[in-house]
Design an enzyme around this catalytic site. Structure first.
Site, PDB file in Angstrom:
ATOM      1  N   THR B 318       0.846  -1.202   0.000  1.00 22.25           N
ATOM      2  CA  THR B 318       0.000   0.000   0.000  1.00 22.25           C
ATOM      3  C   THR B 318       0.882   1.254   0.000  1.00 22.25           C
ATOM      4  O   THR B 318       0.628   2.204  -0.743  1.00 22.25           O
ATOM      5  CB  THR B 318      -0.928   0.015   1.239  1.00 22.25           C
ATOM      6  OG1 THR B 318      -1.711  -1.169   1.217  1.00 22.25           O
ATOM      7  CG2 THR B 318      -1.857   1.222   1.237  1.00 22.25           C
ATOM      8  N   TRP B 321       2.604   1.534  -3.397  1.00 23.87           N
ATOM      9  CA  TRP B 321       1.643   1.929  -4.436  1.00 23.87           C
ATOM     10  C   TRP B 321       1.526   3.445  -4.510  1.00 23.87           C
ATOM     11  O   TRP B 321       1.367   4.020  -5.578  1.00 23.87           O
ATOM     12  CB  TRP B 321       0.268   1.312  -4.122  1.00 23.87           C
ATOM     13  CG  TRP B 321      -0.786   1.631  -5.142  1.00 23.87           C
ATOM     14  CD1 TRP B 321      -1.105   0.921  -6.256  1.00 23.87           C
ATOM     15  CD2 TRP B 321      -1.684   2.767  -5.149  1.00 23.87           C
ATOM     16  NE1 TRP B 321      -2.124   1.517  -6.948  1.00 23.87           N
ATOM     17  CE2 TRP B 321      -2.491   2.655  -6.288  1.00 23.87           C
ATOM     18  CE3 TRP B 321      -1.866   3.857  -4.291  1.00 23.87           C
ATOM     19  CZ2 TRP B 321      -3.479   3.590  -6.606  1.00 23.87           C
ATOM     20  CZ3 TRP B 321      -2.828   4.798  -4.612  1.00 23.87           C
ATOM     21  CH2 TRP B 321      -3.627   4.658  -5.749  1.00 23.87           C
ATOM     22  N   HIS B 322       1.624   4.100  -3.325  1.00 24.61           N
ATOM     23  CA  HIS B 322       1.447   5.546  -3.293  1.00 24.61           C
ATOM     24  C   HIS B 322       2.636   6.306  -3.874  1.00 24.61           C
ATOM     25  O   HIS B 322       2.484   7.467  -4.260  1.00 24.61           O
ATOM     26  CB  HIS B 322       1.179   6.022  -1.862  1.00 24.61           C
ATOM     27  CG  HIS B 322      -0.245   5.815  -1.457  1.00 24.61           C
ATOM     28  ND1 HIS B 322      -0.707   4.614  -0.971  1.00 24.61           N
ATOM     29  CD2 HIS B 322      -1.324   6.629  -1.500  1.00 24.61           C
ATOM     30  CE1 HIS B 322      -1.999   4.722  -0.730  1.00 24.61           C
ATOM     31  NE2 HIS B 322      -2.397   5.926  -1.041  1.00 24.61           N
ATOM     32  N   GLY B 323       3.791   5.698  -3.915  1.00 25.89           N
ATOM     33  CA  GLY B 323       4.910   6.422  -4.502  1.00 25.89           C
ATOM     34  C   GLY B 323       6.214   5.686  -4.374  1.00 25.89           C
ATOM     35  O   GLY B 323       6.400   4.854  -3.491  1.00 25.89           O
ATOM     36  N   PHE B 470       0.161   9.586  -8.145  1.00 27.12           N
ATOM     37  CA  PHE B 470       0.138   8.163  -7.805  1.00 27.12           C
ATOM     38  C   PHE B 470      -0.323   7.347  -8.985  1.00 27.12           C
ATOM     39  O   PHE B 470      -0.532   6.206  -8.939  1.00 27.12           O
ATOM     40  CB  PHE B 470      -0.759   7.921  -6.595  1.00 27.12           C
ATOM     41  CG  PHE B 470      -0.368   8.811  -5.445  1.00 27.12           C
ATOM     42  CD1 PHE B 470       0.926   8.814  -4.987  1.00 27.12           C
ATOM     43  CD2 PHE B 470      -1.271   9.663  -4.865  1.00 27.12           C
ATOM     44  CE1 PHE B 470       1.311   9.658  -3.968  1.00 27.12           C
ATOM     45  CE2 PHE B 470      -0.899  10.507  -3.831  1.00 27.12           C
ATOM     46  CZ  PHE B 470       0.389  10.512  -3.388  1.00 27.12           C
TER      47      PHE B 470
END
Lengths: 161, 470
Positions: B318, B321-323, B470
């Site tokens: 998670t 995934w954001h960066g 993102f």
């Protein structure tokens, strides 16, 4: 019949994969990332242009004039004119990620529009300089310059990367 | 192109709606697909190639997987499935994480390997997860294969949810791609959702974001404890109204075209635990990870040790995934640790303490989490958190902190009011339990949001979308 169609579709898929690889190779050739420190790039640009009336500005001025937060980028270097009646300006942004380029370019566009509106009608010389501005994106570096020597500064900018 | 732009609202959307409603039913998905590709190409003229590739490649893979299953060729089916998953993840990894990987490799090695980082294709994380949901569900025989390329392309590229979610699972939209009801009340409801989202984004997020930007731009050592907390709270409101506003606009646009997307936010800041917060924040992402990572790994059914491992894997992913940065990974793991503590250690304690304390506890850790999220790196995050607790701060409160608190007090109060469900519930009760006059007042309120938002859009240059990266 169905087997033949699947074979054709499968062939299309592999052709697409080859196409994707070629696409990536072409992209990789175009998007240059420079490791040059912003100080070196700034020095090269400022040497190529007349900096007599320009002074370095802080991050707050960057936000006030361009609406961008300097901390979001790898580094930002801004020189603005000491006089409100002058439009000469140098902005160099080292991006963290090349996807930030669009945001900076649009902020520069807004800045140019705002300046053009300010000098419209009574500042022909300033308006001409603004219209002849250079906005150059080279990979992770962006140069925005309003100056009589903008083209020379841009060449120096590219050479320094 | 972004939803909160004059061009989208006054040119792109009206033309798309006009074409959509002008063509007969079989042509509606064609219009939606073409307009969606134009929408994407507007901002990403190069990466439209990637989008078209993704549509055709996954479309063929779905058919292949289904064919091999019906033929009983399980091995062949597995091969096509894993190759497709690999290609999708490979593209995502390459375009999003290659630079991060090389940066870390160069950090470890005694010499530098030169590399060229590519720009991030907008929305790649969102549409890759959508294609994966389709491929996985076809492989597991949970959904029927989509044999209509236009319908499949519409699912992947549909512009309302294309670039910042919600992440729509194929199973949730499968039937709607073929058959959907477009009613006047549904359309009107869609406009209301869109306007609420627009107001959240333009009137609240953009304005409170200025407070955060101003405070974040303060030089090291010039930030007081008060400024640090005000800045962090401003960011918390900015990211909530920005992202939930975008999601609301996407849901509203979907409704206008007859689609029902899942709700992506459910007033996360009223949560009384971190677990509850993540049930209310970015719901579509949480659902995706639960369905396609956590449960396939065994979820919590394989003993405590494996459950802990699974939670860490999900939260590591998670964060990632954001960066492509360490602070995002730490942010994810930070929540993994907090959720584990709530699950295994604090459950009994949390049940006993008063709601107000639980709320303060939740918001405290959420705010600290946002520091990890908004900081450019881990060093800056640690330094900012230090400032929040007086380490390296310019006193407890300085004139700058008081200035920002005073100037943004009204906006902060308004943000708090708009973050709780009570406001919307009262508004709905007022509108729907009364006479025609009340409905007119409600319409007036929406019109006011629209006019104010457009006025801001015309004048303001500051209009970033946080979740675009993102």
């Amino acid at each position: 019949m169905m087997d033949r169609m699947i074979k054709v579709l499968c062939a299309v898929k592999y052709i697409l994969l080859v196409f994707l690889l070629v696409f990536i190779v072409v992209l990789m050739r175009g998007d240059k990332i420079s490791d040059a420190p912003i100080e070196t790039v700034t020095e090269a640009v400022t040497k190529a242009t007349d900096m007599t009336d320009l002074s370095p500005a802080d991050n707050r001025t960057v936000r006030r004039l361009y609406g961008i937060n300097a901390n979001d980028y790898d580094a930002v270097s801004l020189y603005v004119s000491d006089s409100n009646m002058k439009v000469e300006e140098v902005l160099i942004v080292k991006l963290k990620d090349v996807s930030q380029a669009d945001g900076v370019e649009s902020a520069v566009g807004s800045r140019v529009d705002a300046q053009l509106r300010s000098f419209e009608g009574y500042g022909p010389e300033q308006s001409r300089l603004l219209e002849d501005h250079v906005l150059d994106t080279q990979g992770n570096y962006i140069l925005f310059i309003v100056s009589g020597q903008a083209q020379a500064a841009d060449r120096a900018f590219r050479d320094s990367l | 192109m972004i939803f909160s732009s004059v061009f989208f609202i006054f040119v792109f959307l009206p033309i798309t709606l006009l074409l959509y409603f002008a063509v007969p039913k079989p042509g509606k998905n064609v219009v939606l697909l073409i307009c969606s590709l134009i929408f994407y190409a507007w901002g990403e003229p190069v990466y439209i190639v990637l989008m078209v590739f993704s549509i055709i490649y996954n479309y063929i893979s779905g058919i292949e997987i289904d064919h091999h299953r019906t033929q009983g060729k399980r091995g062949r089916m597995r091969f096509v499935f894993w190759l497709t998953v690999g290609v999708n993840l490979g593209i995502l990894m390459f375009f999003k994480y290659y630079g991060f990987l090389m940066e870390n490799v160069n950090y470890i090695l005694p010499f530098d390997i030169p590399y060229r980082e590519l720009s991030l294709p907008v929305g790649i994380s969102f549409y890759t997860f959508q294609t994966l949901s389709y491929i996985i569900d076809v492989y597991k025989d949970k959904v029927s294969v989509q044999k209509n390329l236009i319908n499949f392309g519409t699912y992947i590229a549909m512009f309302p949810q294309l670039i910042a979610g919600p992440i729509v699972r194929y199973a949730d939209i499968e039937k709607q791609l073929d058959e959907r009801r477009i009613t006047l009340s549904g359309f009107g409801n869609g406009i209301a959702w869109f306007l609420r989202g627009l107001g959240k984004k333009v009137l609240l997020a953009n304005n409170i974001g200025m407070a955060y930007d101003a405070i974040a731009a303060l030089p090291q050592g010039e930030m007081s404890v008060l400024s640090a907390w005000v800045g962090c709270a401003a960011y918390a409101f900015q990211i909530y109204f920005d992202f939930s506003g975008y999601s609301d606009m996407a849901i509203g646009l979907g409704k206008m075209f007859g689609f029902e997307f899942m709700r992506n936010f459910d007033y996360p800041y009223i949560s009384k635990s971190i677990t509850e917060f993540w049930r209310r924040w970015h719901i579509s992402l949480g659902t995706w990870f639960r369905e396609y990572v956590y449960i396939p790994l065994g979820g919590n059914r394989a003993g405590t040790a494996k459950s802990v491992r699974n939670i860490f894997i999900v939260w590591f992913l998670t964060g990632l995934w954001h960066g492509a940065a360490w602070n995002f990974i730490f942010w994810g793991l930070y929540y993994g640790v907090l959720l584990l503590l709530e699950k295994y250690v604090m459950q009994g304690v949390l049940e006993k303490i008063p709601n107000v304390v639980k709320h303060i506890y939740t918001m405290f850790f959420v705010l600290i989490g946002w520091v990890l999220f908004f900081s450019p790196g881990m060093g800056e995050a640690v330094s900012y958190i230090g400032t929040m607790f007086g380490i390296g701060a310019n006193g407890l409160a300085d004139s700058a902190g008081i200035y920002y608190l005073y100037n943004y007090a009204l906006l902060i109060i308004l943000s708090v009011i708009c973050s709780v469900p009570l406001t919307y519930k009262k508004f709905n009760r007022f509108v729907f339990s009364g006479s025609r006059g009340r409905t007119a007042i409600a319409m007036g309120a929406y019109l006011a949001i629209f006019i104010l938002s457009v006025a801001y859009l015309v004048n303001a240059t500051y209009n970033p979308f946080l979740y675009f990266r993102f």
